[in-house]
Design an enzyme around this catalytic site. Structure first.
Site, PDB file in Angstrom:
ATOM      1  NE  ARG A 133     -17.591 -11.830 -52.060  1.00 40.90           N
ATOM      2  CZ  ARG A 133     -16.396 -11.424 -51.668  1.00 40.90           C
ATOM      3  NH1 ARG A 133     -16.051 -11.474 -50.395  1.00 40.90           N
ATOM      4  NH2 ARG A 133     -15.534 -10.971 -52.544  1.00 40.90           N
ATOM      5  N   GLY A 134     -23.791 -14.912 -50.469  1.00 38.19           N
ATOM      6  CA  GLY A 134     -24.440 -16.058 -49.838  1.00 38.19           C
ATOM      7  C   GLY A 134     -25.232 -16.878 -50.844  1.00 38.19           C
ATOM      8  CB  SER A 159     -36.296 -18.976 -42.107  1.00 33.32           C
ATOM      9  OG  SER A 159     -36.459 -20.234 -41.526  1.00 33.32           O
ATOM     10  CB  SER A 160     -40.521 -22.419 -42.916  1.00 28.49           C
ATOM     11  OG  SER A 160     -39.402 -23.261 -42.876  1.00 28.49           O
ATOM     12  CB  CYS A 161     -37.349 -21.767 -38.252  1.00 28.32           C
ATOM     13  SG  CYS A 161     -36.342 -20.299 -38.331  1.00 28.32           S
ATOM     14  CE1 TYR A 218     -31.614 -16.851 -39.466  1.00 26.14           C
ATOM     15  CE2 TYR A 218     -33.594 -18.200 -39.500  1.00 26.14           C
ATOM     16  CZ  TYR A 218     -32.637 -17.449 -40.171  1.00 26.14           C
ATOM     17  OH  TYR A 218     -32.711 -17.307 -41.532  1.00 26.14           O
ATOM     18  CE  LYS A 236     -33.424 -13.919 -41.188  1.00 26.52           C
ATOM     19  NZ  LYS A 236     -33.033 -12.992 -42.266  1.00 26.52           N
ATOM     20  CB  THR A 290     -39.731 -24.359 -47.173  1.00 24.89           C
ATOM     21  OG1 THR A 290     -39.680 -25.482 -46.322  1.00 24.89           O
ATOM     22  CG2 THR A 290     -39.277 -24.725 -48.576  1.00 24.89           C
ATOM     23  CG  LEU A 298     -34.014 -21.454 -49.066  1.00 25.44           C
ATOM     24  CD1 LEU A 298     -33.442 -20.058 -48.836  1.00 25.44           C
ATOM     25  CD2 LEU A 298     -34.865 -21.491 -50.324  1.00 25.44           C
ATOM     26  CG  HIS A 330     -29.704 -25.476 -43.077  1.00 26.67           C
ATOM     27  ND1 HIS A 330     -29.118 -24.272 -43.408  1.00 26.67           N
ATOM     28  CD2 HIS A 330     -30.609 -25.198 -42.108  1.00 26.67           C
ATOM     29  CE1 HIS A 330     -29.656 -23.322 -42.668  1.00 26.67           C
ATOM     30  NE2 HIS A 330     -30.564 -23.846 -41.876  1.00 26.67           N
ATOM     31  CG  ASP A 343     -35.693 -35.930 -34.119  1.00 26.78           C
ATOM     32  OD1 ASP A 343     -34.732 -36.271 -34.835  1.00 26.78           O
ATOM     33  OD2 ASP A 343     -36.505 -36.731 -33.625  1.00 26.78           O
TER      34      ASP A 343
HETATM   35  P1  GDP Z   1     -33.889 -27.239 -39.157  1.00 24.45           P
HETATM   36  O1  GDP Z   1     -34.769 -27.464 -40.348  1.00 24.45           O
HETATM   37  O2  GDP Z   1     -33.902 -25.837 -38.656  1.00 24.45           O
HETATM   38  O3  GDP Z   1     -34.183 -28.243 -38.061  1.00 24.45           O
HETATM   39  O4  GDP Z   1     -32.357 -27.422 -39.601  1.00 24.45           O
HETATM   40  P2  GDP Z   1     -31.431 -28.558 -40.198  1.00 24.45           P
HETATM   41  O5  GDP Z   1     -31.501 -28.550 -41.682  1.00 24.45           O
HETATM   42  O6  GDP Z   1     -30.077 -28.336 -39.598  1.00 24.45           O
HETATM   43  O7  GDP Z   1     -31.981 -29.954 -39.656  1.00 24.45           O
HETATM   44  C1  GDP Z   1     -33.148 -30.559 -40.156  1.00 24.45           C
HETATM   45  C2  GDP Z   1     -33.272 -31.988 -39.604  1.00 24.45           C
HETATM   46  O8  GDP Z   1     -32.283 -32.821 -40.211  1.00 24.45           O
HETATM   47  C3  GDP Z   1     -33.085 -32.126 -38.092  1.00 24.45           C
HETATM   48  O9  GDP Z   1     -33.999 -33.096 -37.624  1.00 24.45           O
HETATM   49  C4  GDP Z   1     -31.644 -32.659 -38.000  1.00 24.45           C
HETATM   50  O10 GDP Z   1     -31.388 -33.401 -36.817  1.00 24.45           O
HETATM   51  C5  GDP Z   1     -31.624 -33.589 -39.211  1.00 24.45           C
HETATM   52  N1  GDP Z   1     -30.279 -33.962 -39.672  1.00 24.45           N
HETATM   53  C6  GDP Z   1     -29.900 -35.236 -39.977  1.00 24.45           C
HETATM   54  N2  GDP Z   1     -28.609 -35.276 -40.303  1.00 24.45           N
HETATM   55  C7  GDP Z   1     -28.145 -34.002 -40.258  1.00 24.45           C
HETATM   56  C8  GDP Z   1     -26.863 -33.397 -40.498  1.00 24.45           C
HETATM   57  O11 GDP Z   1     -25.868 -34.074 -40.819  1.00 24.45           O
HETATM   58  N3  GDP Z   1     -26.794 -32.034 -40.359  1.00 24.45           N
HETATM   59  C9  GDP Z   1     -27.876 -31.282 -40.013  1.00 24.45           C
HETATM   60  N4  GDP Z   1     -27.730 -29.947 -39.913  1.00 24.45           N
HETATM   61  N5  GDP Z   1     -29.093 -31.827 -39.733  1.00 24.45           N
HETATM   62  C10 GDP Z   1     -29.220 -33.168 -39.856  1.00 24.45           C
END
Ligand code: GDP
Length: 319
Positions: free
Chosen positions: A13-14, A108-110, A137, A141, A165, A167, A180, A270
């Protein structure tokens, strides 16, 4: 693997699992096995063992996971670590014990170090410390992919790990507290346009760089891995290009048609400065992504309008 194989799509379902089901069905796979969380709690070891004992599974696609964006990951580390570790250990062990031939584990790439050379090769795993906002997390992983490697080494299984990376795509999470960045920006731009707002708030400085893969491309890569003798181990899956969060916000605003200002909230984290994957390992076997960001954003905004668009616009119309 053929179209008669019994394939258990865990987490159907994801966003990833539902993309896998769509892609497998389109390719003629007719014996897909799925269970909702209410039917089978994958964190419950005895329930998982009982399921595998009778289900006669040939292949497992392990797309069930607790996932979330930077805020959810940094505020619920115990839940992200525990749920993912439990799901992985239960499913991978039960798969091995019941003779499952093929398993694809999704990470995940993290998982890669925070200060990684770019683009990131699979061999950079565990070479220096992780990004703190999603360390729990990432550790879970990494444990999952190492568990697959350990089973392969000790028991001769062929369990493969795919590291996509960032998604996006249908069935993404649009809740601003746990999503995200890409779905969050789609929602924010859509609501800003609908309400006639002058600006849209982007978290952080806008300078971190991220790479975005449409989930249908990940599903395509997964079928490629299932159908080819790719060998064991870890494969990065990405598009091979990244952009800054500011550029992403601009592209999303263009797609949605929001013309106001971008405001950067630097009280928000960030995260890691950059995570561009080196995709040459899977590329060398003949796979590459097909959905570019422009097309992917347009498709995703269309999906969003279909599933989430109406109430927001209605609410605005009534206001
Ligand atoms: P990450 O790739 O694990 O860091 O996960 P995210 O997709 O949550 O965040 C990616 C980057 O986007 C980070 O630098 C966040 O601070 C930035 N970002 C900017 N605006 C947003 C927002 O509204 N939501 C999220 N989740 N991230 C944001």
């Amino acid at each position: 693997m053929d179209t008669n194989s019994r394939i258990f799509v865990a987490g159907h379902r994801g966003m990833v699992g539902s993309a896998l089901v769509r892609a497998l069905q389109a390719r003629g796979y007719r014996n897909l096995v799925t269970r909702t969380r209410a039917e089978l709690d994958l964190t419950d070891q005895s329930a998982v063992d009982a399921f595998f004992d009778t289900a006669q599974i040939d292949a497992v696609l392990l797309a069930a996971a607790k996932v979330g964006g930077i805020l959810a990951n940094s505020t619920q580390p115990a839940q992200f670590a525990y749920d993912n570790l439990a799901i992985e250990t239960n499913v991978i062990r039960a798969a091995y014990q019941t003779g499952v031939e093929r398993l694809v584990f999704f990470g995940s790439s993290c998982i890669y170090p925070r200060e990684c050379p770019q683009p990131i090769r699979e061999t950079y795993l565990l070479t220096s410390p992780l990004e703190p906002t999603n360390e729990a997390y990432a550790i879970a992983k990494i444990a999952g992919l190492k568990l697959c490697e350990a089973y392969n080494r000790q028991y001769g299984t062929h369990y493969v790990s795919l590291m996509p990376t960032n998604l996006y795509g249908p069935n993404d999470n649009y809740d601003l507290g746990s999503s995200h960045v890409l779905p969050a920006l789609i929602r924010k731009a859509h609501e800003a346009r609908a309400s006639g707002a002058a600006s849209l708030t982007v978290w952080g400085s806008g300078t971190p760089r991220r790479e975005f893969l449409h989930v249908d491309d990940l599903a395509d890569a997964t079928i490629f891995v299932l159908e080819h003798e790719t060998g064991d181990g870890v494969y990065n899956v990405g598009v091979g290009e990244d952009l800054s969060i500011r550029e992403l916000a601009e592209r999303v605003c263009e797609t949605v048609g929001f013309e106001g200002e971008l405001v950067f909230d630097t009280s928000k984290p960030d995260g890691t400065p950059r995570k561009l994957l080196d995709v040459s390992r899977l590329g060398g076997l003949g796979w590459r992504a097909h959905i570019g960001l422009e097309e992917g954003l347009a498709r995703t905004y269309g999906d969003f309008l279909h599933t989430h668009g109406a109430p927001v616009l209605e609410a605005h119309a009534q206001a």
